[in-house]
Design a protein around this motif. Sequence first.
Motif, PDB file in Angstrom:
ATOM      1  N   ARG A 153       0.770  -1.307  -0.082  1.00 39.85           N
ATOM      2  CA  ARG A 153      -0.001   0.013  -0.148  1.00 39.85           C
ATOM      3  C   ARG A 153       0.895   1.148   0.131  1.00 39.85           C
ATOM      4  O   ARG A 153       0.439   2.439  -0.730  1.00 39.85           O
ATOM      5  CB  ARG A 153      -0.850  -0.181   1.331  1.00 39.85           C
ATOM      6  CG  ARG A 153      -0.481  -0.045   2.524  1.00 39.85           C
ATOM      7  CD  ARG A 153      -1.268  -0.344   3.495  1.00 39.85           C
ATOM      8  NE  ARG A 153      -0.979  -0.412   4.979  1.00 39.85           N
ATOM      9  CZ  ARG A 153      -0.247  -1.039   5.629  1.00 39.85           C
ATOM     10  NH1 ARG A 153      -0.071  -2.374   5.188  1.00 39.85           N
ATOM     11  NH2 ARG A 153       0.187  -1.039   6.772  1.00 39.85           N
ATOM     12  N   GLN A 154       1.999   1.180   0.776  1.00 38.62           N
ATOM     13  CA  GLN A 154       2.912   2.437   0.637  1.00 38.62           C
ATOM     14  C   GLN A 154       4.116   2.351  -0.176  1.00 38.62           C
ATOM     15  O   GLN A 154       4.719   3.124  -0.885  1.00 38.62           O
ATOM     16  CB  GLN A 154       3.191   2.823   2.112  1.00 38.62           C
ATOM     17  CG  GLN A 154       2.246   3.555   2.930  1.00 38.62           C
ATOM     18  CD  GLN A 154       2.779   4.215   4.106  1.00 38.62           C
ATOM     19  OE1 GLN A 154       3.742   4.359   4.527  1.00 38.62           O
ATOM     20  NE2 GLN A 154       1.549   4.132   5.113  1.00 38.62           N
ATOM     21  N   HIS A 177       5.542   6.868   4.452  1.00 35.36           N
ATOM     22  CA  HIS A 177       5.102   8.123   4.873  1.00 35.36           C
ATOM     23  C   HIS A 177       5.891   8.323   6.169  1.00 35.36           C
ATOM     24  O   HIS A 177       6.358   9.650   6.468  1.00 35.36           O
ATOM     25  CB  HIS A 177       3.764   8.156   5.496  1.00 35.36           C
ATOM     26  CG  HIS A 177       3.016   9.261   6.080  1.00 35.36           C
ATOM     27  ND1 HIS A 177       3.112   9.147   7.491  1.00 35.36           N
ATOM     28  CD2 HIS A 177       2.308  10.370   5.674  1.00 35.36           C
ATOM     29  CE1 HIS A 177       2.595  10.540   7.886  1.00 35.36           C
ATOM     30  NE2 HIS A 177       2.091  11.101   6.812  1.00 35.36           N
ATOM     31  N   ARG A 178       5.876   7.555   7.185  1.00 30.86           N
ATOM     32  CA  ARG A 178       6.856   8.013   8.355  1.00 30.86           C
ATOM     33  C   ARG A 178       8.156   7.988   8.126  1.00 30.86           C
ATOM     34  O   ARG A 178       8.878   8.860   8.876  1.00 30.86           O
ATOM     35  CB  ARG A 178       6.505   6.540   9.312  1.00 30.86           C
ATOM     36  CG  ARG A 178       7.252   6.581  10.724  1.00 30.86           C
ATOM     37  CD  ARG A 178       7.357   7.961  11.444  1.00 30.86           C
ATOM     38  NE  ARG A 178       6.009   8.339  11.576  1.00 30.86           N
ATOM     39  CZ  ARG A 178       5.694   9.339  12.257  1.00 30.86           C
ATOM     40  NH1 ARG A 178       6.757  10.196  12.820  1.00 30.86           N
ATOM     41  NH2 ARG A 178       4.613   9.956  12.379  1.00 30.86           N
ATOM     42  N   ALA A 179       8.817   7.167   6.891  1.00 31.66           N
ATOM     43  CA  ALA A 179      10.348   7.476   6.889  1.00 31.66           C
ATOM     44  C   ALA A 179      10.364   8.916   6.148  1.00 31.66           C
ATOM     45  O   ALA A 179      11.379   9.595   6.616  1.00 31.66           O
ATOM     46  CB  ALA A 179      10.642   6.591   5.448  1.00 31.66           C
ATOM     47  N   VAL A 180       9.381   9.572   5.689  1.00 28.30           N
ATOM     48  CA  VAL A 180       9.644  10.987   4.884  1.00 28.30           C
ATOM     49  C   VAL A 180       9.586  11.932   6.045  1.00 28.30           C
ATOM     50  O   VAL A 180      10.124  12.824   6.211  1.00 28.30           O
ATOM     51  CB  VAL A 180       8.576  11.043   3.847  1.00 28.30           C
ATOM     52  CG1 VAL A 180       8.660  12.736   3.332  1.00 28.30           C
ATOM     53  CG2 VAL A 180       8.844  10.372   2.725  1.00 28.30           C
ATOM     54  N   VAL A 181       8.589  11.549   7.018  1.00 27.43           N
ATOM     55  CA  VAL A 181       8.481  12.479   8.165  1.00 27.43           C
ATOM     56  C   VAL A 181       9.781  12.405   9.006  1.00 27.43           C
ATOM     57  O   VAL A 181      10.107  13.429   9.607  1.00 27.43           O
ATOM     58  CB  VAL A 181       7.228  12.105   9.008  1.00 27.43           C
ATOM     59  CG1 VAL A 181       7.155  12.836  10.427  1.00 27.43           C
ATOM     60  CG2 VAL A 181       5.957  12.269   8.151  1.00 27.43           C
ATOM     61  N   ALA A 182      10.231  11.303   9.073  1.00 29.26           N
ATOM     62  CA  ALA A 182      11.448  11.334   9.988  1.00 29.26           C
ATOM     63  C   ALA A 182      12.648  12.210   9.131  1.00 29.26           C
ATOM     64  O   ALA A 182      13.497  12.825   9.794  1.00 29.26           O
ATOM     65  CB  ALA A 182      11.952   9.864   9.977  1.00 29.26           C
ATOM     66  N   ILE A 183      12.756  12.121   7.830  1.00 24.11           N
ATOM     67  CA  ILE A 183      13.492  12.889   7.182  1.00 24.11           C
ATOM     68  C   ILE A 183      13.433  14.428   7.519  1.00 24.11           C
ATOM     69  O   ILE A 183      14.420  15.220   7.673  1.00 24.11           O
ATOM     70  CB  ILE A 183      13.547  12.867   5.659  1.00 24.11           C
ATOM     71  CG1 ILE A 183      14.077  11.368   5.320  1.00 24.11           C
ATOM     72  CG2 ILE A 183      14.334  13.633   4.919  1.00 24.11           C
ATOM     73  CD1 ILE A 183      14.012  10.811   3.907  1.00 24.11           C
ATOM     74  N   LEU A 232      11.655  10.288  -3.013  1.00 21.48           N
ATOM     75  CA  LEU A 232      10.535   9.100  -2.721  1.00 21.48           C
ATOM     76  C   LEU A 232       8.993   9.589  -2.793  1.00 21.48           C
ATOM     77  O   LEU A 232       8.153   8.851  -3.134  1.00 21.48           O
ATOM     78  CB  LEU A 232      10.802   8.901  -1.240  1.00 21.48           C
ATOM     79  CG  LEU A 232      11.992   8.193  -0.545  1.00 21.48           C
ATOM     80  CD1 LEU A 232      12.252   8.042   1.004  1.00 21.48           C
ATOM     81  CD2 LEU A 232      11.898   6.855  -1.139  1.00 21.48           C
ATOM     82  N   LEU A 233       8.836  10.961  -2.901  1.00 22.50           N
ATOM     83  CA  LEU A 233       7.659  11.274  -3.011  1.00 22.50           C
ATOM     84  C   LEU A 233       6.811  11.617  -4.105  1.00 22.50           C
ATOM     85  O   LEU A 233       5.746  11.336  -4.524  1.00 22.50           O
ATOM     86  CB  LEU A 233       7.299  12.695  -2.258  1.00 22.50           C
ATOM     87  CG  LEU A 233       7.542  12.392  -0.560  1.00 22.50           C
ATOM     88  CD1 LEU A 233       7.339  13.851   0.203  1.00 22.50           C
ATOM     89  CD2 LEU A 233       6.325  11.775  -0.085  1.00 22.50           C
ATOM     90  N   ARG A 234       7.851  11.971  -5.250  1.00 18.93           N
ATOM     91  CA  ARG A 234       7.562  12.104  -6.724  1.00 18.93           C
ATOM     92  C   ARG A 234       6.501  11.215  -7.275  1.00 18.93           C
ATOM     93  O   ARG A 234       5.431  11.604  -7.674  1.00 18.93           O
ATOM     94  CB  ARG A 234       8.681  12.502  -7.387  1.00 18.93           C
ATOM     95  CG  ARG A 234       9.375  13.863  -7.256  1.00 18.93           C
ATOM     96  CD  ARG A 234      10.225  14.186  -8.142  1.00 18.93           C
ATOM     97  NE  ARG A 234      10.989  15.458  -7.687  1.00 18.93           N
ATOM     98  CZ  ARG A 234      12.339  15.417  -7.119  1.00 18.93           C
ATOM     99  NH1 ARG A 234      12.854  14.471  -6.872  1.00 18.93           N
ATOM    100  NH2 ARG A 234      12.820  16.638  -6.744  1.00 18.93           N
ATOM    101  N   MET A 266       0.335  16.442   1.020  1.00 20.97           N
ATOM    102  CA  MET A 266       0.834  16.960   2.141  1.00 20.97           C
ATOM    103  C   MET A 266       2.328  16.571   2.614  1.00 20.97           C
ATOM    104  O   MET A 266       2.947  17.513   3.209  1.00 20.97           O
ATOM    105  CB  MET A 266       0.067  15.953   3.504  1.00 20.97           C
ATOM    106  CG  MET A 266       0.181  16.840   4.804  1.00 20.97           C
ATOM    107  SD  MET A 266      -0.992  16.196   6.137  1.00 20.97           S
ATOM    108  CE  MET A 266      -0.264  14.555   6.192  1.00 20.97           C
ATOM    109  N   LEU A 267       2.722  15.585   2.491  1.00 23.55           N
ATOM    110  CA  LEU A 267       4.203  15.153   2.641  1.00 23.55           C
ATOM    111  C   LEU A 267       5.206  16.014   1.613  1.00 23.55           C
ATOM    112  O   LEU A 267       6.138  16.529   1.922  1.00 23.55           O
ATOM    113  CB  LEU A 267       4.473  13.655   2.257  1.00 23.55           C
ATOM    114  CG  LEU A 267       4.266  12.732   3.565  1.00 23.55           C
ATOM    115  CD1 LEU A 267       4.693  11.609   3.477  1.00 23.55           C
ATOM    116  CD2 LEU A 267       4.803  13.294   4.701  1.00 23.55           C
TER     117      LEU A 267
END
Length: 760
Positions: free
Chosen positions: A35-36, A212-218, A244-246, A252-253
């Motif tokens: 899913r992610q 999602h959590r990985a990007v927030v940690a960055i 990672l997000l593109r 939001m991220l």
Amino acid sequence: MDLFIDEASYLILARSAGRAGASVAERLALCWHQRQRDPAAALVLSAQLRPLVPEVGCARLDLVQAELALLQMDFLLLDQALERARQAFEAADDALGLADCDWLEAWRASSEGRQTQALPRLESVRRRAGAQSQRAQAASLWADLLHTFADPLAGRARGAPSLEQIGALPVGVDAWAHELRGTLAAQASDYGRAAGERLLAFEKARNSGQLHRAVVAIHNAVDALNNLGIYEQSLQWMEHALELLRPRAWPMLEGHSLTQLGDTLRRLGRLDQALQALDEALDRLGGLPASRPYAILLKCRGDLLLDRAEAEPALQTFEQLQAHGQARLHPDLGIHALRGEAQALSLLGRGQAALGRAHAALQRARDSAHVYRQIESLRALARLHADHPELQPDEPSRAPSPALHYLLQAQQLAGTLAGFTPPGELWDELADAWAASGDMAQAYRLCRLAEAARRRSQTDQAAQRVLAMQVLHETEQARAEAAEQARRADRLDREMAQRVQQGKLQALSRLVAGVAHELNTPLGNSLMAASNLQSRADELHQALQEQQLRRSALETFLDQIRSSGALLTRNLARAASLVEQFKQLAVSSDARVRQRLRLRPLCEQLLHEFQGQLASAPDLRLTLGLEVDPRLVLSSDPVALQQLLAELLVNARLHAFAGRSQGRLSLRAAIEGERGLRLSLQDDGCGITADNLPHVFDPFFSTRFGQGRSGLGLHICHNLALARLGGTLSVSSEPGMGCCFTLLLPEAGPELRDEALSSP
């Protein structure tokens, strides 16, 4: 189904579920854990699985859709999918499914800035999933993070798991533990350790599929790196987050990443590029104006406008932040808003209004027990009075000046914090204030303290930079090692799959060769008999045409018809029997028909029928033993069980006692574990040689070829045990001491009952 799995397990699952013949359960698990990691593939697989899975499986697919809708900020789709999932899980009384619904509800509430509403949902996750489960432990750490943002000192008192405790946490939960440790370190101004913990959180989150959590940690690691002045590394990590997000289109991220990028560019003095990044962040975050990332964007944008000396727009931005719900909920944002308003008003020459905002910031810091924010607010008040000498202090002062009054309070507060070293700037400000009041001796003493504090600060900062760089190196090394391990696992899995395929082909080749060999004899004999009949018929027809047919020739021909017919019948019957045995080799687990039955009557009937077969071999006298509790009841396939035991009895009669006149056979049953049954057939015959023992279950293996045996009997027994009975069949033997065949049925459901049941 686990909430998270590690990358190695995911790769194995992906290969297994991607093969032809993969089960629906495997493909459903893959969709859930995609899913992610691969949202587009998860949605495609979800559409394929919906017609194949039961209602609860569709609910799990709805959760996949709901999570991706949340990440894409499609709240209408989120509500619809989440409602369908919750209804299905409630109907099935699926506690873990309902816990996952609560997890998404908490996530949404937190994303929209409703942290106080997220906490009850996280408590529900803990209650439904069980205190020691993966879900419950992650929910507890998430709740601790929310509490820590709201009250940093209370969070610091509560603490976080130790490294030893983190080592015992389930997959994915460790990411939340490192994030909590990093947050507490940042709130204690230990930015080197904060960066290190957050980069560890990034690695753990990415390994467990929590992109999602990985990007927030960055994001959080970059904030710590910026405070250490390591801007080049900050930019590299922000670019990594955006990479990672593109492909995932999570607005939001993306907005939060652009906010962090803009703040880093501001600190580097690249103000125009910083403004461009913050404008793009505003486009992404416009759909979540109540969220914490949007509030952080306002704070960063206000700081940029102050640096650009655009006081009026800066004031408007900080006023917007002050009115934001997150500023009321999270003291750090509220204090930043008041501090920014004070700075903007001071630049605009509105000293009295600025003084009111600065005092409000100090009061907010005192109300929330933010000691560090109190020190910052006191220093801001001192600067404000120094820049606007006409201002009168709002509280009585015994110091020579208002600026010195507030700075002395800041110095006193700094002394109350264990492990906190006042920065050199504070001593400089105190020295300037004492000099302005005419006390040069005190000013000189403080200047020396300022210089010593600066040296210590430089040393501490250098140590923190070294720590941060060390963690960056270790993180990159760990990532490289993980990639190498994944490559090795992939290579080993491919090699294993190739070997399995080769084994299947070899087994198929042996099977085809065995079938051809076994059918060749009866079919060859039949062909020979038919050819002979054809030849003799032609001769008889020719004699008849030539009117030379004699009675003796006709009688000879009829004798040949009878003998050839008998030969054809025997061989074709043999071929038909072989075909029937071959069909049994393809027995499927779908053929299971379970019934509740008493085992002893079934065994008694088998032994009675076997005793009748022994009558055709008067030279062999066998003693039959039966040790089966009459009360033993089990759930199994009676037809398959009878067929297997009957074949084992025939095999014992033909092989165990060859060349002997007497022997003993014993059939025993015993309960194995809570739901298992062990059935054993033991003889005291000649046994099986060590060379033959590994091959007894191989198809077409027989020591009595040419004596009416095909070598398929024990192989069929093995298939019945696996496919129809769901168990295992094994053999042990010593030459000259007999052998023992053991049937283990781990899912037979045996029980001892007193009441009588009808025999099967």
